[in-house]
Write a protein that holds these residues in place. Structure first.
Motif, PDB file in Angstrom:
ATOM      1  N   UNK A   1       0.643  -1.376  -0.077  1.00 44.49           N
ATOM      2  CA  UNK A   1      -0.046  -0.014   0.199  1.00 44.49           C
ATOM      3  C   UNK A   1       0.968   1.339   0.105  1.00 44.49           C
ATOM      4  N   UNK A   2       2.208   1.234   0.805  1.00 45.87           N
ATOM      5  CA  UNK A   2       2.752   2.263   0.860  1.00 45.87           C
ATOM      6  C   UNK A   2       3.383   2.473  -0.520  1.00 45.87           C
ATOM      7  N   UNK A   3       3.950   1.654  -1.299  1.00 44.14           N
ATOM      8  CA  UNK A   3       4.549   1.691  -2.606  1.00 44.14           C
ATOM      9  C   UNK A   3       3.652   2.233  -3.530  1.00 44.14           C
ATOM     10  N   UNK A   4       2.533   1.749  -3.624  1.00 43.92           N
ATOM     11  CA  UNK A   4       1.279   2.259  -4.517  1.00 43.92           C
ATOM     12  C   UNK A   4       0.913   3.725  -4.335  1.00 43.92           C
TER      13      UNK A   4
ATOM     14  N   UNK B   1       3.151   9.820  -9.924  1.00 43.32           N
ATOM     15  CA  UNK B   1       2.623  10.112 -11.243  1.00 43.32           C
ATOM     16  C   UNK B   1       1.405  11.193 -11.236  1.00 43.32           C
ATOM     17  N   UNK B   2       0.635  11.477 -10.211  1.00 43.21           N
ATOM     18  CA  UNK B   2       0.048  12.842 -10.098  1.00 43.21           C
ATOM     19  C   UNK B   2       0.959  13.936 -10.309  1.00 43.21           C
ATOM     20  N   UNK B   3       1.959  14.182  -9.453  1.00 43.69           N
ATOM     21  CA  UNK B   3       2.960  15.119  -9.776  1.00 43.69           C
ATOM     22  C   UNK B   3       3.427  15.307 -11.176  1.00 43.69           C
ATOM     23  N   UNK B   4       3.807  14.392 -11.868  1.00 42.49           N
ATOM     24  CA  UNK B   4       4.295  14.348 -13.098  1.00 42.49           C
ATOM     25  C   UNK B   4       3.317  14.910 -14.051  1.00 42.49           C
ATOM     26  N   UNK B   5       2.024  14.542 -13.818  1.00 50.13           N
ATOM     27  CA  UNK B   5       0.856  14.933 -14.601  1.00 50.13           C
ATOM     28  C   UNK B   5       0.668  16.249 -14.614  1.00 50.13           C
ATOM     29  N   UNK B   6       0.508  16.738 -13.275  1.00 50.36           N
ATOM     30  CA  UNK B   6       0.363  18.217 -12.994  1.00 50.36           C
ATOM     31  C   UNK B   6       1.605  19.126 -13.679  1.00 50.36           C
ATOM     32  N   UNK B   7       2.546  18.704 -13.581  1.00 50.83           N
ATOM     33  CA  UNK B   7       3.685  19.331 -14.279  1.00 50.83           C
ATOM     34  C   UNK B   7       3.565  19.383 -15.620  1.00 50.83           C
TER      35      UNK B   7
END
Length: 105
Positions: A68-71, A78-84
């Motif tokens: 769960x921690x890894x996911x 992924x969210x931060x790369x998508x936001x950038x």
């Protein structure tokens, strides 16, 4: 919902404590032979049950927490790369088209 979870844990702990108190007799636990003889423990039955329950419960629980921690970490990346990327490729806002007349039926 939190109160139900707390009450269920309390009921489980009380039941297990009652099991330990009712089974206070010692039982011999023999482990696989180390060297010349066996490794012997004379533990109360309830304590033996608790030790072996935790020995079977903790490894899968820790593996699930690690997964769960890894996911969560992967989702955050992924969210931060998508936001950038979304900020770099955002289309300019469209201006209202004044050449087309407004349609009214």
């Amino acid at each position: 919902m939190k109160q139900i979870r707390i009450l269920s844990w309390l009921a489980l702990a009380a039941g297990f404590a009652a099991f330990i108190v009712m089974n206070a007799e010692t039982a011999r636990v023999n482990f696989w032979p180390f060297g010349a003889g066996y490794l012997h423990f004379d533990w109360p039955v309830g304590f033996t049950a608790l030790v072996f329950f935790l020995a079977g419960f903790l490894p899968p629980w820790l593996a699930g927490r690690l997964r769960r921690w890894r996911l969560k970490r992967r989702i955050a990346n992924l969210e931060s790369s998508l936001a950038s990327q979304a900020g770099a490729y955002a289309p300019p806002p469209a201006a209202p088209d004044a050449a087309q007349p407004e349609y009214r039926p």
